[in-house]
Design an enzyme around this catalytic site. Sequence first.
Site, PDB file in Angstrom:
ATOM      1  N   ASP A  38      36.565  47.232  35.368  1.00  0.00           N
ATOM      2  CA  ASP A  38      36.399  47.926  36.653  1.00  0.00           C
ATOM      3  C   ASP A  38      34.953  48.379  36.855  1.00  0.00           C
ATOM      4  O   ASP A  38      34.223  48.615  35.891  1.00  0.00           O
ATOM      5  CB  ASP A  38      37.356  49.140  36.689  1.00  0.00           C
ATOM      6  CG  ASP A  38      37.603  49.637  38.098  1.00  0.00           C
ATOM      7  OD1 ASP A  38      37.279  48.913  39.070  1.00  0.00           O
ATOM      8  OD2 ASP A  38      38.129  50.764  38.236  1.00  0.00           O
ATOM      9  N   GLY A  39      34.567  48.499  38.134  1.00  0.00           N
ATOM     10  CA  GLY A  39      33.270  49.077  38.471  1.00  0.00           C
ATOM     11  C   GLY A  39      32.203  48.081  38.912  1.00  0.00           C
ATOM     12  O   GLY A  39      31.037  48.453  39.065  1.00  0.00           O
ATOM     13  N   ARG A  54      30.797  49.318  42.306  1.00  0.00           N
ATOM     14  CA  ARG A  54      29.946  50.507  42.195  1.00  0.00           C
ATOM     15  C   ARG A  54      28.620  50.180  41.536  1.00  0.00           C
ATOM     16  O   ARG A  54      27.570  50.676  41.936  1.00  0.00           O
ATOM     17  CB  ARG A  54      30.681  51.607  41.410  1.00  0.00           C
ATOM     18  CG  ARG A  54      31.593  52.427  42.314  1.00  0.00           C
ATOM     19  CD  ARG A  54      32.575  53.225  41.517  1.00  0.00           C
ATOM     20  NE  ARG A  54      33.661  52.377  41.034  1.00  0.00           N
ATOM     21  CZ  ARG A  54      34.586  52.761  40.188  1.00  0.00           C
ATOM     22  NH1 ARG A  54      34.537  53.994  39.685  1.00  0.00           N
ATOM     23  NH2 ARG A  54      35.552  51.963  39.849  1.00  0.00           N
ATOM     24  N   ASN A  71      44.863  43.530  44.922  1.00  0.00           N
ATOM     25  CA  ASN A  71      43.478  43.232  45.333  1.00  0.00           C
ATOM     26  C   ASN A  71      43.386  42.358  46.594  1.00  0.00           C
ATOM     27  O   ASN A  71      42.319  42.247  47.194  1.00  0.00           O
ATOM     28  CB  ASN A  71      42.678  42.598  44.190  1.00  0.00           C
ATOM     29  CG  ASN A  71      42.280  43.577  43.097  1.00  0.00           C
ATOM     30  OD1 ASN A  71      42.197  43.227  41.921  1.00  0.00           O
ATOM     31  ND2 ASN A  71      42.018  44.833  43.465  1.00  0.00           N
ATOM     32  N   ARG A 110      41.790  43.763  49.838  1.00  0.00           N
ATOM     33  CA  ARG A 110      40.331  43.867  50.063  1.00  0.00           C
ATOM     34  C   ARG A 110      39.910  42.953  51.211  1.00  0.00           C
ATOM     35  O   ARG A 110      40.651  42.053  51.598  1.00  0.00           O
ATOM     36  CB  ARG A 110      39.595  43.504  48.772  1.00  0.00           C
ATOM     37  CG  ARG A 110      39.891  44.519  47.695  1.00  0.00           C
ATOM     38  CD  ARG A 110      39.049  44.297  46.482  1.00  0.00           C
ATOM     39  NE  ARG A 110      39.360  45.310  45.483  1.00  0.00           N
ATOM     40  CZ  ARG A 110      38.595  45.592  44.451  1.00  0.00           C
ATOM     41  NH1 ARG A 110      37.470  44.934  44.266  1.00  0.00           N
ATOM     42  NH2 ARG A 110      38.948  46.526  43.596  1.00  0.00           N
ATOM     43  N   ARG A 157      39.420  50.744  29.732  1.00  0.00           N
ATOM     44  CA  ARG A 157      39.104  50.704  31.167  1.00  0.00           C
ATOM     45  C   ARG A 157      37.694  51.222  31.368  1.00  0.00           C
ATOM     46  O   ARG A 157      37.348  52.313  30.913  1.00  0.00           O
ATOM     47  CB  ARG A 157      40.087  51.530  32.009  1.00  0.00           C
ATOM     48  CG  ARG A 157      39.770  51.386  33.502  1.00  0.00           C
ATOM     49  CD  ARG A 157      40.849  51.889  34.429  1.00  0.00           C
ATOM     50  NE  ARG A 157      40.520  51.496  35.804  1.00  0.00           N
ATOM     51  CZ  ARG A 157      41.388  51.313  36.784  1.00  0.00           C
ATOM     52  NH1 ARG A 157      42.673  51.491  36.550  1.00  0.00           N
ATOM     53  NH2 ARG A 157      40.995  50.951  37.989  1.00  0.00           N
TER      54      ARG A 157
HETATM   55  C1  IPE Z   1      42.099  47.093  38.782  1.00  0.00           C
HETATM   56  O1  IPE Z   1      40.968  47.575  39.384  1.00  0.00           O
HETATM   57  C2  IPE Z   1      42.182  45.617  38.952  1.00  0.00           C
HETATM   58  C3  IPE Z   1      41.169  44.829  38.272  1.00  0.00           C
HETATM   59  C4  IPE Z   1      40.250  45.283  37.467  1.00  0.00           C
HETATM   60  C5  IPE Z   1      41.229  43.418  38.499  1.00  0.00           C
HETATM   61  P1  IPE Z   1      40.991  48.135  40.875  1.00  0.00           P
HETATM   62  O2  IPE Z   1      39.617  48.559  41.208  1.00  0.00           O
HETATM   63  O3  IPE Z   1      41.637  47.154  41.787  1.00  0.00           O
HETATM   64  O4  IPE Z   1      41.978  49.384  40.732  1.00  0.00           O
HETATM   65  P2  IPE Z   1      42.121  50.677  41.644  1.00  0.00           P
HETATM   66  O5  IPE Z   1      42.381  50.201  43.052  1.00  0.00           O
HETATM   67  O6  IPE Z   1      40.838  51.435  41.551  1.00  0.00           O
HETATM   68  O7  IPE Z   1      43.260  51.435  41.052  1.00  0.00           O
HETATM   69  C1  IPE Z   2      36.650  45.285  39.339  1.00  0.00           C
HETATM   70  O1  IPE Z   2      35.587  45.899  40.011  1.00  0.00           O
HETATM   71  C2  IPE Z   2      36.845  43.849  39.750  1.00  0.00           C
HETATM   72  C3  IPE Z   2      38.043  43.603  40.567  1.00  0.00           C
HETATM   73  C4  IPE Z   2      38.937  44.480  40.889  1.00  0.00           C
HETATM   74  C5  IPE Z   2      38.211  42.244  41.050  1.00  0.00           C
HETATM   75  P1  IPE Z   2      35.786  46.564  41.420  1.00  0.00           P
HETATM   76  O2  IPE Z   2      35.563  45.526  42.466  1.00  0.00           O
HETATM   77  O3  IPE Z   2      37.099  47.239  41.502  1.00  0.00           O
HETATM   78  O4  IPE Z   2      34.612  47.618  41.454  1.00  0.00           O
HETATM   79  P2  IPE Z   2      34.690  49.090  42.045  1.00  0.00           P
HETATM   80  O5  IPE Z   2      35.848  49.771  41.399  1.00  0.00           O
HETATM   81  O6  IPE Z   2      34.855  48.948  43.518  1.00  0.00           O
HETATM   82  O7  IPE Z   2      33.382  49.705  41.671  1.00  0.00           O
HETATM   83 MG    MG Z   3      37.748  49.102  41.086  1.00  0.00          MG
END
Ligand code: IPE
Ligand code: IPE
Ligand code: MG
Length: 248
Positions: free
Chosen positions: A26-27, A30, A74, A77, A194
């Site tokens: 995740d992240g 950001r 996802n 999005r 995570r």
């Molecule tokens: C979880 O991350 C899914 C993946 C890393 C693929 P998200 O960014 O989608 O999760 P939430 O929405 O913050 O819970």
């Molecule tokens: C995780 O990073 C990748 C996927 C969920 C595909 P994010 O896209 O959720 O990044 P943040 O949480 O918005 O920073």
């Molecule tokens: Mg995320």
Amino acid sequence: MAGADYDLIAGLDRAKLPRHVAIIMDGNGRWASFHGLLRSAGHSAGVKTLKKILTTAVNLNLEALTVYAFSTENWKRPHAEVDFLMHLFSDYLEREKAEMHEKNVRLRFLGRLEAFSDGIRNQIRDATELMKNNTGVKFNIAANYGGQDEIVRAAQKLAKKVAAGEISPEDISAEIFESELDTAGQPPVDLVIRTSGEYRVSNFLLWQSAYAEFWFTDTTWPEFTPEEFVKALKDFGQRDRKFGALNK
Ligand code: IPE
Ligand code: IPE
Ligand code: MG
């Protein structure tokens, strides 16, 4: 083995390694925003991290590594981001499959794959077929994956067997249930990592992580390193796992 990884691994007690590590990567978004980049650049940077972490898992000879690449949620999005992620999957498989195969990785996809384009489904089929007899790290990519969806699909498969008279409802045990999950035949998750400072499960491996240890870090996924991965593994080695029983 790469020199840097070799040094890292030197101080690790292999007997205390988790068998199955699962990562919520995740992240990416950001990280990109912080650097004034588009979210897509964050996802591309995330792929580079994944390559390094998989290499470390191979060097450590971990039994199984599962990464969360795209959740069933996802799809909410923006279309452009989803579309970018689909292209990224496709490029990743194309670019990495030969090297993964060479590293004896056994690739599997977890999730409802019907939602992907014919092109991506073919790539997934070819890559998994190529690596199906490999005996190294079991590398699972969770894509269009949701823990609830996986459990529902397993329940449907069992219900069909009951309806067809192949099994009776009383035959359904935790073991039988597990054998219908996407991770069938693999060990339960020992450690969930995570990144990026979120403290939630987000529908990841709900069944398999029943007794997992959790490790959270504020580091975003693009900045996550093999060093920090090994730090998490070392921390896991210090945990006192009881599985509901009392300490000896
Ligand atoms: C979880 O991350 C899914 C993946 C890393 C693929 P998200 O960014 O989608 O999760 P939430 O929405 O913050 O819970
Ligand atoms: C995780 O990073 C990748 C996927 C969920 C595909 P994010 O896209 O959720 O990044 P943040 O949480 O918005 O920073
Ligand atoms: Mg995320």
